[in-house]
Design an enzyme around this catalytic site. Structure first.
Site, PDB file in Angstrom:
ATOM      1  N   SER A 311       0.817  -1.206   0.000  1.00 27.88           N
ATOM      2  CA  SER A 311       0.000   0.000   0.000  1.00 27.88           C
ATOM      3  C   SER A 311       0.856   1.264   0.000  1.00 27.88           C
ATOM      4  O   SER A 311       1.588   1.514  -0.956  1.00 27.88           O
ATOM      5  CB  SER A 311      -0.956  -0.048   1.201  1.00 27.88           C
ATOM      6  N   ASP A 322      10.965   5.155  -9.614  1.00 23.96           N
ATOM      7  CA  ASP A 322      10.673   5.737 -10.928  1.00 23.96           C
ATOM      8  C   ASP A 322      11.348   7.086 -11.130  1.00 23.96           C
ATOM      9  O   ASP A 322      11.660   7.468 -12.264  1.00 23.96           O
ATOM     10  CB  ASP A 322       9.167   5.887 -11.114  1.00 23.96           C
ATOM     11  N   LYS A 336      -0.713  -4.041  -3.379  1.00 19.08           N
ATOM     12  CA  LYS A 336      -2.019  -3.440  -3.083  1.00 19.08           C
ATOM     13  C   LYS A 336      -2.034  -2.035  -3.679  1.00 19.08           C
ATOM     14  O   LYS A 336      -1.470  -1.108  -3.118  1.00 19.08           O
ATOM     15  CB  LYS A 336      -2.295  -3.380  -1.580  1.00 19.08           C
TER      16      LYS A 336
END
Length: 412
Positions: A311, A322, A336
């Protein structure tokens, strides 16, 4: 000829429209329990991520259940739970007043019980451990991400909701709970006895370490994204900077997530600029959260993840990966990628409703897929006392990487 076709069709449609309107009881005619049910229906109707509502007519679901007596509050709760169950989404659920208060206390930084974050296992229909909270009875008992919990005090967990299972594991300090657990990659079920305790959710542990080449490394272990997390991580970074840290390890292993906003704010502590996460609602509309200012440090960073990283932890790890701010080391994360919001109901209960999904800055949807680390390193059978030591292979891989990276960064 055209009129002869049009009017019969209209005659068929008009009674149907009038029939549907006739079935809508005026608000004043609804009982208190029916009004509570209708409030829950409206919240889901307005906010739920899937506008097909699991490929069913959501209006007819309401009409069918409003025909039930709903004479008691418990019957009303059962009707709401039945309505939500039709969505086939375990994260969208009713929280009865005591459960709702408990969840609010949990995210504020306090907890009583065994300290285990759980999920539903779709294959077995039972409860799966996501991660134990450090220092909790579950942590001390050695429960690991992926362990299956088949019974709680002799009661089968098959068919229990997450909140029902959590309620059975919670209880007064000093009382005993017995879990029947099946370990990952094992067919054997064992009974584990734990004593419930008050768990202080201090989410951050930090210390200054030394690499094999003598580079000072700031080690920060973040256990949960609660209301205290951002301030504590910021304080840890500032203190480690003062102590001369030249590189960092951010340990998100066994971190089951928590508050979305905390994950975003902690990402901003490490990023000068860039997108942190995209959110996608049921209209397909993209929202985004961005880094807003100067990071607290630009020293080399490694993030440790494993199958208990879930999460908000995955939002943070994905943002740092990224944006090429950090190298991820460890095992694939939990996966999740759905976002829930809490909504108050009139009687003090609440709804947790899946309202959006998130994507990483590179538009990766990680739900049920997880995040793959840049360097895959198995955790192995690691005892709690071995975390962040020479016996911890993932931590050691991070130290070895930073020993070189920190020297190169400071030389340039």
């Amino acid at each position: 000829m055209r009129k002869r076709v049009f009017w019969p069709v209209l005659a068929l449609v008009l009674p149907l429209v009038l029939t549907l309107i006739w079935w809508v009881p005026p608000a004043a005619a609804l009982t208190e329990n029916q009004q509570l049910f209708s409030q829950a229906w409206r919240i889901v109707n307005r906010a739920y991520l899937d506008d097909t509502f699991n490929h069913q007519n959501w209006w007819l679901v309401r009409e069918r259940l409003l025909k039930e007596p709903l004479g008691t509050r418990e019957e009303t709760y059962e009707a709401i739970e039945g309505m939500l169950a039709s969505l086939d989404d375990p994260f969208t659920r009713l929280l009865k007043p005591d459960q709702y208060r408990s969840l609010q206390v949990n995210t504020a930084g306090e907890l009583t019980g065994i300290g285990l974050q759980i999920a539903l296992d779709s294959e077995s229909g039972t409860i799966q451990a996501i991660a134990p909270i450090e220092g909790s009875p579950a942590f001390d008992a050695g429960l690991q991400p992926g362990d299956l919990i088949w019974e709680i005090d002799g009661v089968s967990t098959v068919g229990l909701t997450l909140d029902e299972a959590a309620a059975r594991m919670r209880g007064p300090v000093g009382t005993v709970v017995v879990l029947t657990v099946q370990r990952v990659n094992s067919e054997i079920r064992e009974k584990i006895e734990m004593v419930r305790s008050r768990i202080a959710l201090n989410p951050v542990v930090a210390s200054l370490k030394t690499s094999t080449t003598g580079v000072p490394v700031g080690y920060i272990r973040l256990g949960q994204f609660n209301g205290n997390a951002t301030a504590e991580v910021a304080a840890a970074i500032n203190k480690l900077e003062e102590q001369g840290a030249q590189a960092y390890i951010l340990d998100l292993r066994n971190n089951p997530g928590g508050l979305l906003q905390a994950g975003i704010e902690i990402a901003r502590l490490w990023l000068d600029s860039g997108t942190i996460v995209y959110t996608v609602n049921r209209q397909g509309t993209l929202g985004s959260f961005e880094a807003t200012g100067e990071a607290l440090t630009d020293d080399p960073l490694v993030v440790l993840i494993d199958r208990g990283t879930a999460s908000a932890s995955e939002i943070l790890a994905g943002a740092l990966q990224d944006n090429q701010r950090a190298v991820l080391v460890g095992e694939r994360s939990f996966g999740k990628g759905l976002i829930q919001s809490l909504f108050d109901l009139a009687d003090g209960s609440g709804l947790a409703v899946t309202v959006a999904k998130y994507e990483t800055p590179n538009h990766r949807d990680i739900n049920k897929l997880g995040i793959t680390p840049d360097r895959v390193v198995s955790r192995g059978d690691l005892m709690p006392t071995q975390i962040a030591s020479g016996s911890d292979p993932q931590y050691q891989a991070a130290i070895d990487f930073l020993a070189t990276e920190a020297v190169l960064a400071h030389a340039s």
